[in-house]
Design a protein around this motif. Structure first.
Motif, PDB file in Angstrom:
ATOM      1  N   ASP A   1      35.867  43.651  36.107  1.00 51.56           N
ATOM      2  CA  ASP A   1      35.613  44.757  37.041  1.00 51.56           C
ATOM      3  C   ASP A   1      36.775  44.960  37.999  1.00 51.56           C
ATOM      4  O   ASP A   1      36.649  45.622  39.034  1.00 51.56           O
ATOM      5  N   GLY A   2      37.937  44.375  37.698  1.00 46.64           N
ATOM      6  CA  GLY A   2      39.096  44.501  38.577  1.00 46.64           C
ATOM      7  C   GLY A   2      39.646  45.914  38.598  1.00 46.64           C
ATOM      8  O   GLY A   2      39.510  46.668  37.641  1.00 46.64           O
ATOM      9  N   GLU A   3      40.282  46.252  39.709  1.00 44.28           N
ATOM     10  CA  GLU A   3      40.857  47.588  39.869  1.00 44.28           C
ATOM     11  C   GLU A   3      42.107  47.739  39.010  1.00 44.28           C
ATOM     12  O   GLU A   3      43.041  46.948  39.102  1.00 44.28           O
ATOM     13  N   ARG A   4      42.113  48.730  38.147  1.00 47.13           N
ATOM     14  CA  ARG A   4      43.271  48.975  37.285  1.00 47.13           C
ATOM     15  C   ARG A   4      44.267  49.853  38.013  1.00 47.13           C
ATOM     16  O   ARG A   4      43.897  50.775  38.738  1.00 47.13           O
TER      17      ARG A   4
ATOM     18  N   CYS B   1      45.338  31.283  32.849  1.00 51.59           N
ATOM     19  CA  CYS B   1      45.111  32.587  33.482  1.00 51.59           C
ATOM     20  C   CYS B   1      43.620  32.874  33.604  1.00 51.59           C
ATOM     21  O   CYS B   1      43.128  33.329  34.649  1.00 51.59           O
ATOM     22  N   MET B   2      42.898  32.614  32.521  1.00 53.01           N
ATOM     23  CA  MET B   2      41.459  32.854  32.506  1.00 53.01           C
ATOM     24  C   MET B   2      40.758  31.997  33.557  1.00 53.01           C
ATOM     25  O   MET B   2      39.900  32.471  34.307  1.00 53.01           O
ATOM     26  N   ASP B   3      41.165  30.730  33.623  1.00 51.95           N
ATOM     27  CA  ASP B   3      40.586  29.801  34.593  1.00 51.95           C
ATOM     28  C   ASP B   3      40.846  30.282  36.017  1.00 51.95           C
ATOM     29  O   ASP B   3      39.958  30.259  36.878  1.00 51.95           O
TER      30      ASP B   3
ATOM     31  N   GLU C   1      48.155  45.830  30.986  1.00 53.02           N
ATOM     32  CA  GLU C   1      46.997  45.302  31.719  1.00 53.02           C
ATOM     33  C   GLU C   1      45.970  44.789  30.730  1.00 53.02           C
ATOM     34  O   GLU C   1      45.747  45.386  29.673  1.00 53.02           O
ATOM     35  N   LEU C   2      45.317  43.690  31.094  1.00 52.38           N
ATOM     36  CA  LEU C   2      44.416  43.009  30.189  1.00 52.38           C
ATOM     37  C   LEU C   2      43.246  42.454  30.995  1.00 52.38           C
ATOM     38  O   LEU C   2      43.444  41.708  31.952  1.00 52.38           O
ATOM     39  N   SER C   3      42.020  42.836  30.630  1.00 52.61           N
ATOM     40  CA  SER C   3      40.842  42.281  31.305  1.00 52.61           C
ATOM     41  C   SER C   3      40.472  40.950  30.650  1.00 52.61           C
ATOM     42  O   SER C   3      40.944  40.626  29.551  1.00 52.61           O
ATOM     43  N   LEU C   4      39.609  40.173  31.314  1.00 55.96           N
ATOM     44  CA  LEU C   4      39.174  38.899  30.742  1.00 55.96           C
ATOM     45  C   LEU C   4      38.520  39.108  29.383  1.00 55.96           C
ATOM     46  O   LEU C   4      38.773  38.356  28.434  1.00 55.96           O
ATOM     47  N   ALA C   5      37.669  40.144  29.282  1.00 56.06           N
ATOM     48  CA  ALA C   5      36.986  40.406  28.018  1.00 56.06           C
ATOM     49  C   ALA C   5      37.983  40.733  26.910  1.00 56.06           C
ATOM     50  O   ALA C   5      37.860  40.245  25.779  1.00 56.06           O
ATOM     51  N   GLN C   6      38.986  41.536  27.241  1.00 51.28           N
ATOM     52  CA  GLN C   6      40.012  41.875  26.251  1.00 51.28           C
ATOM     53  C   GLN C   6      40.830  40.644  25.853  1.00 51.28           C
ATOM     54  O   GLN C   6      41.206  40.492  24.692  1.00 51.28           O
TER      55      GLN C   6
END
Length: 295
Positions: free
Chosen positions: A289-292, A249-251, A223-228
């Protein structure tokens, strides 16, 4: 005594239940391409996965590529494939050939879905004005009829989903004066996912997912957040074809797609394993802030 293998099957189904509940009646866009399209057994495996998603309540849309098949046919007719910066140089004869090949691929996928008892409709980005495009250049260099998407009109997709069809999209679009353009399938899938406000966008690729260290397969990130992801890209570890994919993906995430999955399409049933199991097998990218699914 109940057979352990039967109990294991029940456990798998129970593990899938919360995901089926959560994504029931939600749209998922599947970008299908790469080596998984070259192997007929793998191709049928992918289609079975998508059909299962449809039958358990998802609303899948397939956006497919076909670059390897286009190259094969370009050589077959005595032409030489040319690439600039990873983009196919597409003159008028190549564009004509690309459109024919992609439509052939499209209808073969429709046929596979129909064989499994689900209604499918194959369309190109031209149909219903789905994908409007303009000519794309590479560092100012003209590379022919390669398209940059300028607008998506998803009405035809909504109409098909409402009538219980599974739409299968080939990435051909046209401009204001109806010139045809070959569009990168990753770009097309991302644009479609944003336009239909998809819950998920899944990329079937030729790699397992995103690695902290591309030279070390044990560093796969689940799992990877936008910030990561921004940190990873900034560190210079991402290159080649993965960089534009991650930018897509970011877009998509920033445009409202809740989760993007990158997985190895060469693994049988990778789509089901990634979506319906707690840890999955690829990389899931989510908002900060997505649910992991796991810690």
């Amino acid at each position: 005594m109940v057979d352990e293998k039967i109990l294991e099957k029940a456990e798998v189904l129970i593990e899938a239940l919360p995901y089926i509940q959560r994504f029931n009646r939600k749209i998922i866009v599947v970008k299908y391409g790469g080596s998984a399209m070259a192997d007929e057994n793998l191709k049928f495996s992918v289609i079975k996965d998508v059909v299962l998603l449809k039958l358990v309540g998802f609303k899948p849309i397939i956006v497919h590529g076909g670059g390897k098949e286009i190259s094969r046919w370009v050589k077959k007719v005595g032409m030489e494939p040319k690439f600039v910066g990873g983009l196919r140089v597409t003159d008028e004869p190549t564009m004509e050939l690309a459109e024919m090949v992609l439509n052939k691929v499209n209808k073969s996928l429709v046929q596979m879905v129909m064989q499994l008892g689900v209604k499918a409709v194959g369309i190109s980005g031209k149909d219903g004005g789905l994908l409007k495009a303009e000519r794309k250049t590479h560092n100012g260099q003209d590379i022919g009829y390669v398209g940059e998407i300028t607008q998506v009109n998803p009405k035809i997709l909504y109409d098909l989903l409402e009538k219980d069809f599974l739409p299968i999209v080939c990435p051909i679009g046209f401009d204001d004066v109806c010139n045809s353009y070959n569009i990168n399938a990753d770009d097309a899938a991302c644009a479609v996912a944003k336009a239909v406000k998809a819950e998920k966008l899944a990329f079937l690729t030729d790699v397992e997912g995103v690695y902290k260290d591309p030279a070390d397969p044990s560093t796969l990130i689940s799992e990877l957040s936008l910030a990561q992801m921004e940190e990873l890209i900034g560190g210079g570890n991402i290159g080649g074809g993965m960089l534009p994919k991650l930018n897509n993906c970011m877009d998509a995430i920033q445009s409202g797609v809740s989760r993007v999955h990158i997985m190895d399409g060469r693994i049988p049933h990778c789509l089901l394993l990634e979506i319906f199991t707690n840890r999955g097998i690829g990389t899931a990218i989510l908002n900060n802030d997505g649910e992991r699914y796991f810690v």
